[in-house]
Design an enzyme around this catalytic site. Structure first.
Site, PDB file in Angstrom:
ATOM      1  N   HIS A 155      56.143  81.373 108.687  1.00  0.00           N
ATOM      2  CA  HIS A 155      56.241  80.790 107.346  1.00  0.00           C
ATOM      3  C   HIS A 155      56.179  79.257 107.358  1.00  0.00           C
ATOM      4  O   HIS A 155      55.965  78.636 106.316  1.00  0.00           O
ATOM      5  CB  HIS A 155      57.511  81.269 106.632  1.00  0.00           C
ATOM      6  CG  HIS A 155      58.782  80.652 107.145  1.00  0.00           C
ATOM      7  ND1 HIS A 155      59.566  81.249 108.102  1.00  0.00           N
ATOM      8  CD2 HIS A 155      59.412  79.486 106.814  1.00  0.00           C
ATOM      9  CE1 HIS A 155      60.629  80.485 108.340  1.00  0.00           C
ATOM     10  NE2 HIS A 155      60.545  79.404 107.571  1.00  0.00           N
ATOM     11  N   ASP A 185      57.565  87.389 111.526  1.00  0.00           N
ATOM     12  CA  ASP A 185      57.525  85.985 111.114  1.00  0.00           C
ATOM     13  C   ASP A 185      57.327  85.050 112.305  1.00  0.00           C
ATOM     14  O   ASP A 185      57.979  84.017 112.441  1.00  0.00           O
ATOM     15  CB  ASP A 185      58.801  85.602 110.353  1.00  0.00           C
ATOM     16  CG  ASP A 185      58.662  84.249 109.656  1.00  0.00           C
ATOM     17  OD1 ASP A 185      57.532  83.911 109.234  1.00  0.00           O
ATOM     18  OD2 ASP A 185      59.676  83.522 109.550  1.00  0.00           O
ATOM     19  N   SER A 261      63.434  75.943 110.928  1.00  0.00           N
ATOM     20  CA  SER A 261      62.587  77.129 111.071  1.00  0.00           C
ATOM     21  C   SER A 261      61.549  76.923 112.164  1.00  0.00           C
ATOM     22  O   SER A 261      60.898  75.873 112.238  1.00  0.00           O
ATOM     23  CB  SER A 261      61.891  77.430 109.747  1.00  0.00           C
ATOM     24  OG  SER A 261      62.826  77.832 108.775  1.00  0.00           O
TER      25      SER A 261
END
Length: 309
Positions: A155, A185, A261
Site C-alpha cells: 500500500h 500487502d 508502513s
C-alpha cells in the site's frame, strides 16, 4: 744352761710381680675382689645390640615421618577463615553490583537492533498527480538481497508511477515495483541505481508472544526512528482499505504511524522478523493507539525470493 736361739726371721719382701700375702702365717689368702658391676650405659648398649636391624629401620622411618608431619604442621599456610552469614551477604551484594555494572555498560537491545538494520533501511517516497492534484506519500523499506531488492508494504507504492528510494548512505534512485502480493500487502522494488556498498538485512525466524520487538521506519516524516514493544499476539486477521483481508499477522504494541508502513520489524538481534503493514484505530484515523500489525517474514520474504522459514 740351755741355749736359746731366736726364731728365723720372716722375709717380708715381695718379689716383683708376686701378690703380697697379708695376714698371719699359716692363714688362707684373702679372696680376690669382685669386678665392679657394668655401668648403666654399658647395659643399655648391650640391650640395644640385641635389637633386630629391621626394628631399627622401622624406628628411623617413624622418626622421619614424625619430623615431616611436624614440619608441615608448623610451616603450612593458614586455612580459609570460617564463612559467616555476613560474608555470604557481602559476596551476594558484590555480585549484584558487578552484574548491574555489566548491564549498564552493555548496549541496550534496541541499540543493537538499530545499529544492525541501519545500513539496510530505505526511505520510500511517492509523488503522483491524481485528479489534477499533486499527492505525495512516504514509507519505509529494507534491502533484502545483494542486487538491491527492497522489501516494503504494497500500500506504500500501490498505483504509484513515481517512486524514489533513498539508501542509508544518501544515494537516491528511482525504483519500480517488481513483485506484488496483495493478499499479504507485500511488494518488492527494483532501484535503477545502487549505492557503492549494498548491505542486505538479515532475515530472522518466527517470534513468540511476549518477545521484545522493534519497529524502524520514518513515522510522520521523522526519518530513521525506532520504537520498542513486544509481540502482543500472533495469527491476527484484519481488514484494510479496499475491503481486503490480511491474515496471519503479528500484533505488536510498538508505536507505528504513517511512515512506518513497509519498515522492518526486528528482534533484539536486529534480524527482520516482519514487515510493518498497518495499525488499528477505532476512530478511523491514521494515528497509533497501541495496536500495530506486521506481516511475518516467512510470508513477506517469499515475495523477494527468500525460501520459506
Amino acid at each position: 744352761m740351755a741355749r736359746v736361739t731366736a726364731p728365723p726371721a720372716i722375709d717380708t719382701a715381695v718379689a716383683p710381680g708376686a701378690r703380697r700375702l697379708l695376714g698371719v702365717p699359716g692363714r688362707a689368702p684373702d679372696p680376690e675382689p669382685e669386678p665392679p658391676p657394668p655401668s648403666r650405659w654399658t647395659r643399655l648398649r648391650t640391650r640395644l645390640a640385641r635389637v633386630p636391624r629391621r626394628v631399627w629401620w622401622g624406628l628411623v622411618t617413624l622418626v622421619v615421618i614424625v619430623a615431616l608431619v611436624s614440619t608441615y604442621a608448623v610451616t603450612r599456610p593458614p586455612g580459609p577463615p570460617v564463612l559467616t552469614q555476613r560474608d555470604v551477604d557481602t559476596s551476594v551484594q558484590r555480585g549484584i553490583e558487578k552484574q548491574a555494572e555489566a548491564d549498564a555498560a552493555a548496549p541496550a537491545d534496541g541499540s543493537v537492533a538499530h545499529a544492525t538494520i541501519a545500513p539496510s533501511l530505505v526511505l520510500i517516497q511517492t509523488r503522483d498527480t491524481v485528479a489534477g492534484e499533486q499527492q505525495e506519500g512516504s514509507g519505509a523499506g529494507v534491502v533484502v538481497n545483494e542486487d538491491g531488492t527492497v522489501l516494503t508494504a504494497l500500500h506504500v507504492v500501490d498505483g504509484s508511477t513515481n517512486i524514489t528510494v533513498t539508501f542509508a548512505d544518501g544515494t537516491t534512485s528511482p525504483a519500480k515495483v517488481a513483485t506484488e502480493k496483495p493478499e499479504s500487502d507485500i511488494a518488492t522494488l527494483t532501484p535503477s541505481k545502487l549505492p557503492e556498498t549494498v548491505v542486505p538485512a538479515v532475515l530472522g525466524g518466527g517470534v513468540a508472544v511476549g518477545a521484545p520487538v522493534f519497529a524502524v521506519g520514518h513515522p510522520l516524516g521523522l526519518t530513521d526512528s525506532l520504537s520498542a514493544g513486544v509481540v502482543s499476539a500472533l495469527d491476527r486477521t484484519v481488514r484494510v482499505e479496499g475491503d481486503r483481508k490480511l491474515e496471519h499477522l503479528i500484533q505488536i504494541d510498538a508505536a507505528v504511524n504513517p511512515g512506518n508502513s513497509g519498515g522492518p520489524l526486528l528482534n533484539k538481534a536486529g534480524q527482520v522478523v516482519g514487515i510493518v503493514t498497518g495499525l488499528a484505530n477505532p476512530t478511523d484515523q491514521s494515528l497509533f493507539v497501541g495496536i500495530g500489525f506486521a506481516v511475518p517474514i516467512a510470508t513477506a520474504g517469499g515475495a523477494a525470493g527468500s525460501p520459506p522459514r
